[in-house]
Write a protein that holds these residues in place. Structure first.
Motif, PDB file in Angstrom:
ATOM      1  N   ARG A   1       0.868  -1.177   0.000  1.00  0.00           N
ATOM      2  CA  ARG A   1       0.000   0.000   0.000  1.00  0.00           C
ATOM      3  C   ARG A   1       0.903   1.225   0.000  1.00  0.00           C
ATOM      4  O   ARG A   1       1.754   1.386   0.882  1.00  0.00           O
ATOM      5  N   ILE A   2       0.744   2.075  -1.009  1.00  0.00           N
ATOM      6  CA  ILE A   2       1.534   3.295  -1.149  1.00  0.00           C
ATOM      7  C   ILE A   2       0.589   4.475  -0.969  1.00  0.00           C
ATOM      8  O   ILE A   2      -0.451   4.536  -1.626  1.00  0.00           O
ATOM      9  N   VAL A   3       0.955   5.377  -0.082  1.00  0.00           N
ATOM     10  CA  VAL A   3       0.139   6.569   0.149  1.00  0.00           C
ATOM     11  C   VAL A   3       1.029   7.795  -0.030  1.00  0.00           C
ATOM     12  O   VAL A   3       2.098   7.896   0.579  1.00  0.00           O
ATOM     13  N   LYS A   4       0.588   8.700  -0.890  1.00  0.00           N
ATOM     14  CA  LYS A   4       1.291   9.961  -1.151  1.00  0.00           C
ATOM     15  C   LYS A   4       0.556  11.071  -0.417  1.00  0.00           C
ATOM     16  O   LYS A   4      -0.657  11.237  -0.582  1.00  0.00           O
ATOM     17  N   MET A   5       1.298  11.840   0.394  1.00  0.00           N
ATOM     18  CA  MET A   5       0.708  12.912   1.184  1.00  0.00           C
ATOM     19  C   MET A   5       1.507  14.191   0.992  1.00  0.00           C
ATOM     20  O   MET A   5       2.732  14.176   1.096  1.00  0.00           O
ATOM     21  N   SER A   6       0.813  15.268   0.724  1.00  0.00           N
ATOM     22  CA  SER A   6       1.437  16.577   0.610  1.00  0.00           C
ATOM     23  C   SER A   6       1.016  17.397   1.819  1.00  0.00           C
ATOM     24  O   SER A   6      -0.177  17.586   2.071  1.00  0.00           O
ATOM     25  N   LEU A   7       2.000  17.880   2.575  1.00  0.00           N
ATOM     26  CA  LEU A   7       1.736  18.551   3.842  1.00  0.00           C
ATOM     27  C   LEU A   7       2.076  20.031   3.772  1.00  0.00           C
ATOM     28  O   LEU A   7       2.989  20.439   3.049  1.00  0.00           O
ATOM     29  N   HIS A   8       1.370  20.823   4.566  1.00  0.00           N
ATOM     30  CA  HIS A   8       1.766  22.214   4.764  1.00  0.00           C
ATOM     31  C   HIS A   8       3.129  22.202   5.458  1.00  0.00           C
ATOM     32  O   HIS A   8       3.336  21.444   6.407  1.00  0.00           O
ATOM     33  N   SER A   9       4.038  23.032   5.009  1.00  0.00           N
ATOM     34  CA  SER A   9       5.388  23.026   5.578  1.00  0.00           C
ATOM     35  C   SER A   9       5.377  23.269   7.090  1.00  0.00           C
ATOM     36  O   SER A   9       6.192  22.686   7.817  1.00  0.00           O
TER      37      SER A   9
END
Length: 98
Positions: free
Chosen positions: A4-12
């Motif tokens: 399972r691959i999960v890509k997450m983009s976070l606020h710095s």
């Protein structure tokens, strides 16, 4: 086994909070029934971009984990750190050479 691959983009501004939360919870995730490996990656060029790779015995183990109270609480907390919609894939590993 599948991955399972999960890509997450976070606020710095939340990167340190996310990493602290992950450190606190990683052992519980890894020790969930059927989870064989858990990895966290951070993109070299975009520090806001993270990926988790988790290896599972079977899909029902992942679904049991995803339906647990622990996951629901953790995901709710994690969603507050996002600056974009996460993406996820379930893939079968075909080849691994070490």
């Amino acid at each position: 086994m599948f991955v399972r691959i999960v890509k997450m983009s976070l606020h710095s501004k939340y990167i340190a909070d996310f990493q602290e939360m992950f450190d606190e919870k990683k052992a519980v995730i890894r020790n969930s029934e059927g989870c064989k490996l858990l990895e966290l990656y951070q993109d070299k060029n975009n520090p806001e971009l993270f990926f988790t790779y988790s290896y599972w015995e079977n899909e029902s183990d992942l679904e049991n984990y995803r339906n647990s109270e622990f996951f629901k609480q953790t995901w709710q907390q994690t969603k507050g750190y996002f600056n974009d919609k996460p993406e996820a894939w379930s893939v079968d590993k075909r080849v691994s050479i070490q």
